[in-house]
Every structure is written in C-alpha cells, then in structure tokens.
Scaffold this motif. Structure first.
Motif, short mmCIF file in Angstrom:
data_model
loop_
_atom_site.label_atom_id
_atom_site.label_comp_id
_atom_site.label_asym_id
_atom_site.label_seq_id
_atom_site.Cartn_x
_atom_site.Cartn_y
_atom_site.Cartn_z
N ASP A 182 4.18 -5.09 1.98
CA ASP A 182 3.28 -3.68 2.12
C ASP A 182 4.33 -2.55 1.33
O ASP A 182 5.16 -2.03 2.09
CB ASP A 182 3.04 -3.52 3.49
N TYR A 183 4.17 -2.38 0.29
CA TYR A 183 4.71 -1.27 -0.44
C TYR A 183 4.82 0.07 0.25
O TYR A 183 5.40 0.87 0.29
CB TYR A 183 4.40 -1.15 -1.73
N ASP A 184 3.52 0.24 0.97
CA ASP A 184 3.42 1.56 1.80
C ASP A 184 3.72 1.40 3.17
O ASP A 184 3.38 2.57 3.96
CB ASP A 184 2.05 1.98 1.76
N ASN A 185 4.34 0.45 3.62
CA ASN A 185 4.81 0.23 5.18
C ASN A 185 3.84 0.94 6.27
O ASN A 185 4.13 1.54 7.08
CB ASN A 185 6.19 0.97 5.37
N GLY A 186 2.44 0.28 6.04
CA GLY A 186 1.34 0.66 6.76
C GLY A 186 0.66 1.84 6.60
O GLY A 186 -0.26 2.17 7.32
N HIS A 187 1.24 2.66 5.94
CA HIS A 187 0.63 4.08 5.47
C HIS A 187 -0.52 3.79 4.24
O HIS A 187 -0.48 2.60 3.91
CB HIS A 187 1.49 5.08 4.86
N ALA A 188 -1.54 4.44 4.30
CA ALA A 188 -2.41 4.44 3.41
C ALA A 188 -1.85 4.83 1.95
O ALA A 188 -1.03 5.84 1.86
CB ALA A 188 -3.62 5.34 3.45
N PRO A 189 -2.11 4.27 0.80
CA PRO A 189 -1.44 4.50 -0.41
C PRO A 189 -1.54 5.89 -0.81
O PRO A 189 -0.87 6.45 -1.47
CB PRO A 189 -2.12 3.36 -1.41
N SER A 190 -2.56 6.63 -0.56
CA SER A 190 -3.22 7.78 -0.76
C SER A 190 -1.94 8.95 -0.16
O SER A 190 -1.90 10.07 -0.56
CB SER A 190 -4.30 8.13 -0.34
N GLU A 191 -1.28 8.41 1.03
CA GLU A 191 -0.18 9.43 1.75
C GLU A 191 1.02 9.20 0.74
O GLU A 191 2.03 10.23 1.43
CB GLU A 191 0.10 8.83 3.01
N PRO A 208 -8.43 4.25 6.64
CA PRO A 208 -9.79 4.91 6.73
C PRO A 208 -10.64 4.89 5.37
O PRO A 208 -9.89 4.60 4.43
CB PRO A 208 -9.40 6.45 6.96
N ILE A 209 -11.66 4.85 5.24
CA ILE A 209 -12.38 4.64 4.13
C ILE A 209 -12.23 5.85 3.21
O ILE A 209 -11.95 5.55 1.93
CB ILE A 209 -14.13 4.80 4.49
N GLN A 210 -12.29 7.14 3.74
CA GLN A 210 -11.90 8.01 2.62
C GLN A 210 -10.49 7.96 1.92
O GLN A 210 -10.59 8.57 0.82
CB GLN A 210 -11.82 9.60 3.41
N ASP A 211 -9.30 7.40 2.55
CA ASP A 211 -8.23 7.09 1.97
C ASP A 211 -8.26 6.03 0.82
O ASP A 211 -7.36 6.12 -0.03
CB ASP A 211 -7.32 6.71 3.02
N GLN A 212 -9.38 5.49 0.66
CA GLN A 212 -9.32 4.35 -0.30
C GLN A 212 -10.42 4.39 -1.52
O GLN A 212 -10.76 3.77 -2.25
CB GLN A 212 -9.77 2.98 0.42
N LEU A 213 -11.01 5.66 -1.41
CA LEU A 213 -11.69 6.02 -2.69
C LEU A 213 -11.31 6.91 -3.46
O LEU A 213 -10.23 7.98 -3.14
CB LEU A 213 -12.90 6.63 -1.87
N PHE A 214 -11.46 6.98 -4.73
CA PHE A 214 -10.82 7.82 -5.55
C PHE A 214 -11.12 9.24 -5.22
O PHE A 214 -12.39 9.57 -4.97
CB PHE A 214 -11.44 7.55 -6.96
N ASP A 215 -10.34 10.28 -5.63
CA ASP A 215 -10.80 11.63 -5.41
C ASP A 215 -11.32 12.58 -6.45
O ASP A 215 -11.71 13.90 -6.29
CB ASP A 215 -9.72 12.46 -4.70
N ARG A 216 -11.20 11.73 -7.73
CA ARG A 216 -11.67 12.48 -9.05
C ARG A 216 -12.54 11.31 -9.93
O ARG A 216 -12.08 10.38 -9.80
CB ARG A 216 -10.77 13.55 -9.40
N LEU A 217 -13.03 11.98 -10.82
CA LEU A 217 -13.68 11.23 -11.99
C LEU A 217 -12.98 11.54 -13.32
O LEU A 217 -12.86 12.88 -13.47
CB LEU A 217 -15.11 11.36 -11.94
N LEU A 218 -12.02 10.37 -13.87
CA LEU A 218 -11.55 10.93 -15.25
C LEU A 218 -12.40 9.92 -16.30
O LEU A 218 -11.92 8.72 -15.91
CB LEU A 218 -10.10 10.41 -15.00
N ILE A 219 -12.71 10.59 -17.13
CA ILE A 219 -13.44 9.74 -18.28
C ILE A 219 -12.55 10.19 -19.66
O ILE A 219 -12.41 11.29 -19.76
CB ILE A 219 -14.63 10.23 -18.45
N LYS A 220 -11.98 9.04 -20.07
CA LYS A 220 -11.16 9.38 -21.12
C LYS A 220 -11.24 8.58 -22.39
O LYS A 220 -11.63 7.55 -22.31
CB LYS A 220 -9.40 8.96 -20.57
N GLU A 221 -11.08 9.46 -23.52
CA GLU A 221 -11.27 8.40 -24.65
C GLU A 221 -9.72 7.90 -25.28
O GLU A 221 -8.85 8.88 -25.12
CB GLU A 221 -11.97 9.21 -25.96
N THR A 222 -9.80 6.59 -25.43
CA THR A 222 -8.60 6.08 -25.75
C THR A 222 -8.69 5.13 -26.97
O THR A 222 -9.81 5.13 -27.47
CB THR A 222 -7.97 5.02 -24.61
#
Ligand SMILES: [Zn+2]
Ligand SMILES: [Zn+2]
Length: 375
Positions: A334-343, A100-114
């Motif tokens: 497949d590290y996720d065995n068919g699941h979305a990585p976000s699961e 699914p599309i939603q499982d492949q999008l980031f859920d937050r924005l992180l802007i970091k000074e490094t």
C-alpha cells in the motif's frame, strides 16, 4: 460504492484535424451532461480515456461515444462502402470499499489533444521536435546498450513502430492466455528444463512491485523500467527476450502492449508474440470470485493491479501480498499506508519522486518527498 465505476478504454481510429476538434467538443458535451470526470486523450490515431462517475452514466457515455466513432468510420470509408464495427471494449472497474466514494472519483475533466494514443518513445523522436521535459533528476543510466553492435537506431525504430498504422500481435483472452501459457510450459519440459516462453511485463517498476503474473513454468521478466519510453532500449538489449521463442506481454488495460508488440516484432521478426486482451484488468475481472476476491484457482496474476486513477489499485486482489517494504522487506503493498490516494500521503523517493513501498512500521522513521522534517 456499487453505483459508481472507473471506466477505461481506448480505440485506434484515424481522425483528421477537424474530426479531432469536433470529437473533442462532443466528448466535452457528453461528459458534462453525464457529470463524468477524468482524462481523455485524442489524437490523429485514436482515443484513450479514463473516466469516473455513476455506472449508468458511464454506460450511456459508452453508447453515445461508440455511435459517434462509428459515424466517423462510416464517413471515412464511404468511398469503399466499408463499415467496421467498433467495439470500445470499456472496462468498468469497481471502487475500493474501504475508501470513501468521493475520494476515488476524478475531480476534473481534462480533454487533451495529443500526438499519439500513447507514445512508446521520448518526445524528442517525434517529427516536430519538442522540448524534452525530464521529470527525473537522477535518472539511472543503467539501461545503456552495451550489446551493440549492431548499433540501435532509436529514430528508425521509432519510425517503424510509431509512424506506421497499428499492427499489433495476436490478442489472447484470459482463458486463451492461460491455455497457451500452460502449453508452452508442457512442450518445453519434455525437451529441456527451461520454458521457451517468457512473460513480459511492459509496465513501470512501481506498478509491477504490487502485482504481476506468476506462472509455474514460464518466468516473468519484470523490466523494472522507470517509464514507458525506457522499453525500446531494454527490449533491444535484454538477454531473456532474445533467447525465448514465445513472448506473452501484458499491461494494465492493454493499450501499452499495442505498440510494444510492434516493437518486439520489428526487433525479433521470428518470435511468436501474444498480448493479453484488455490487460490485467480484464483478466482479473474474468477470474474474480464473487464471494471472495482474494482467491482464484485460475488466476496466474498475483497481487494488485496498479491503476492511474484516484484508486491507485483495483480492489481485486489475488493471492498473497506481492509487494515488499523497501526498508524492512516485509510484505507490504500500500503506497498510501491506509490513506486515500487523493490525500497525497503516499511515500515517494526524496530525489526522484518515484512511488516507494514503506510499511506502516517503518514509515514514521523516514521522511519522504514533500514531507516536513519530523521533530
Ligand atoms: Zn518496513
Ligand atoms: Zn529516487
């Protein structure tokens, strides 16, 4: 799926502390307006980002950020009246159709000074010492430098590679890369049986396990490093690297090679060093067949490109399955065995949490990190 993309880019550009702050604010403002999520690292030497969102929004983002960076460069070089055209060279990657599309999008924005765009050395080598955060409980001690003398001074190596402004090796496009590799194989076959060239994979072991370069005459050194900062010691002591005259190095999107090429040059000034422009991502996009993404007559990359975004791997897949199940050794990638990585169902080592490949048949028999004991 086709309206969305993952976009990755980096740009080396010198920023003052106040420019870092204002650029962070601008990044935040633009991302919020365009509804883009992901990770952006901003440091005194440049910017490194991976974002998800709608393709048209990401393209707008590239346009706006390019303009902003262009302005900074113009202001900084005003006295010399020099203006460099900055190309962000954003790589737009497609989503995996089977998830699914939603499982492949980031859920937050992180802007970091490094401190750096990306650091090739452990934090302890930075000028301001920071507490060393060791994520691995049973770090393998296999990469000891037994070949010394000469004793490897990691601190001076760090200073020569990280404290200097960026002077990377020659960047090769996908087609130039193939041509040079083929030539290296031809020129050496007339003299001896072994190629004088070496493909150097500077990624981590769990990345190269699902895909890497396979060339008929030039071997690939799979460093099998656990993390990026393991590379300096390995490169300083590896016999293969020492013996070969030409080094072809590659990584996911190109950014990791920028400093590794300086490291190789520092250690081996006489070698010819090449790095793959835009990394594996640009390469596989160049040779992707629109009708069938699993075959390409031109690609020396085989398998999948591991990525550090919610997709885990890019959908482009060349050749047969490169990965192997850790238990039964049958092809599996497949590290996720068919699941979305976000699961968060991926298989990880119980002790060190590293991603491991375990096939669907073997998976129910093993308890992985964070999983409850099966009845
Ligand atoms: Zn298995
Ligand atoms: Zn482990």
């Amino acid at each position: 799926h086709d309206d969305y993309r993952i976009a990755l880019y980096y740009a080396y550009i010198e920023l003052t502390p106040s420019e870092i702050q204002s650029h962070m604010n601008i990044q935040k403002q633009i991302c919020d307006e365009l509804n883009l999520k992901g990770r952006i690292r901003i440091s005194k030497e440049g910017v490194n980002g991976v974002l998800s969102g709608e393709l048209i929004s990401l393209q707008k983002y590239e346009e706006l950020i390019s303009k902003n960076i262009q302005q900074i460069i113009v202001i900084n070089n005003n006295s010399n009246n020099k203006s460099t055209i900055i190309a962000l060279d954003v790589k737009y990657c497609q989503l995996r159709k089977e998830l699914p599309i939603q499982d492949q999008l980031f859920d937050r924005l992180l802007i970091k000074e490094t401190k750096t765009v990306i650091s090739l050395f452990d934090q302890s080598f930075e000028k301001k010492k920071e507490s060393k955060k060791d994520r691995y409980r049973h770090e393998k001690k296999s990469i000891e430098i037994k070949s010394s003398p000469p004793y490897l001074d990691l601190q001076s190596l760090h200073n020569a590679v990280m404290e200097e402004s960026l002077k990377p090796a020659r960047h090769l496009s996908a087609n130039e890369w193939n041509k040079k590799l083929d030539e290296a194989g031809l020129s050496s076959s007339s003299n001896s049986n072994s190629s004088s060239a070496l493909l150097l994979d500077v990624r981590n072991v769990y990345e190269m396990r699902v895909g890497h370069f396979v060339h008929p005459t030039t071997p690939t050194l799979l460093t099998n490093t656990r993390k990026y900062s393991d590379l300096p010691q390995l490169i300083a002591s590896n016999k293969e690297i020492k013996e070969r005259e030409q080094i072809f190095m590659y990584c996911t999107g190109g950014v990791r090679c920028e400093r590794v090429s300086m490291l190789v040059r520092e250690l081996y000034p006489d070698k010819q060093i090449y790095q793959l422009r835009g990394g594996i991502q640009k390469y596989i996009q160049t040779f992707k067949n629109e009708n069938n993404s699993t075959t390409s007559t031109n690609s020396y990359f085989a398998g999948k490109n591991f990525v550090f975004d919610p997709r885990r791997t890019d959908p482009i897949h060349f050749g047969e399955t490169i990965g192997r199940c850790l238990v039964c050794d049958l092809p599996h990638d497949d590290y996720d065995n068919g699941h979305a990585p976000s699961e968060n169902k991926e298989a990880r080592c119980n002790k060190c949490r590293m991603l491991v490949l375990i096939c669907n048949d073997c998976r129910p028999k093993y308890r992985c990190h964070n999983e409850k004991e099966k009845e």
